[in-house]
Design a protein around this motif. Structure first.
Motif, short mmCIF file in Angstrom:
data_model
loop_
_atom_site.label_atom_id
_atom_site.label_comp_id
_atom_site.label_asym_id
_atom_site.label_seq_id
_atom_site.Cartn_x
_atom_site.Cartn_y
_atom_site.Cartn_z
N ARG A 145 0.82 -1.21 0.00
CA ARG A 145 0.00 0.00 0.00
C ARG A 145 0.85 1.26 0.00
O ARG A 145 0.58 2.21 -0.71
N ARG A 167 1.05 4.21 -2.92
CA ARG A 167 0.88 5.66 -2.66
C ARG A 167 2.07 6.47 -3.15
O ARG A 167 1.90 7.56 -3.69
N SER A 217 -9.89 6.61 -4.05
CA SER A 217 -8.56 6.62 -3.42
C SER A 217 -7.64 7.58 -4.15
O SER A 217 -6.91 8.35 -3.52
N TRP A 266 -5.82 10.76 -2.50
CA TRP A 266 -4.36 10.88 -2.52
C TRP A 266 -3.93 12.18 -3.20
O TRP A 266 -2.99 12.83 -2.77
#
Length: 186
Positions: free
Chosen positions: A9, A13, A39, A43
């Motif tokens: 994860r 990112r 997401s 972000w």
């Protein structure tokens, strides 16, 4: 979540941050990295507000443990002493309810049964019910009985053909009316 999952994860990112720096739009980032558009947009907002550092993990979510590391060490020692040492003499089983009660008594902290279960797992314990055995049980005599007597006493099971999957009694083919579908199939 496992450590490998957290690392993946974190890596995704950071890849998203690199793509945002290249002016790649959030929907394209979502497609390339195989994440949800939601997401990617979240972000992107974080990245715009604080750069790549804003996308770093803030650690595991959820509430913090209400017991200090020192108290956790004490709890581990209490659990290793067994339930009888703390007033449960009926059996030697640590149940989650007993652990929650023990935490309340010793540390004056309230834990739910499910919270006590999670805490026990974190400490390497699991609530279990012991096998009920008589203290005077003679294992050799039990083994000898199983080998000699049980084989004679045990009834043979039914043959596979005698078992029906239906709950109702199977009708005889001769009892079917002649004008229903499938009457000629036998």
């Amino acid at each position: 979540m496992t450590a490998a999952g957290r690392q993946r994860r974190e890596s995704v990112r950071m890849q998203a941050a690199e793509l945002f720096e290249q002016d790649v739009k959030p929907l394209e980032v979502a497609r390339r990295l195989r994440v949800s558009a939601k997401s990617a947009y979240q972000w992107h907002e974080l990245w715009r507000a604080g750069g790549a550092g804003a996308l770093n993990s803030r650690g595991p979510s959820g509430s913090r443990c209400r017991l200090s590391p020192r108290c956790l060490e004490k709890l581990t020692a209490y659990l290793e002493q067994g339930p009888a040492a703390h007033g449960w003499v009926e059996d030697q089983a640590w149940t989650a309810a007993r652990v929650a009660t023990l935490i309340g008594r010793k540390f004056h902290v309230s834990y739910s049964v499910s919270g006590a279960t999670r805490l026990m797992h974190r400490l390497g314990f699991s609530p279990q019910v012991p096998a009920r055995r008589v203290a005077e049980r003679d294992e050799q005599a039990v083994t000898a009985w199983k080998e000699a007597t049980w084989a004679e006493v045990k009834e043979p099971g039914r043959s596979a053909g005698a078992v029906s999957a239906s709950r109702t009694r199977q009708a005889s083919p001769g009892g079917r009316p002649g004008d229903v579908p499938g009457a000629d199939a036998e």
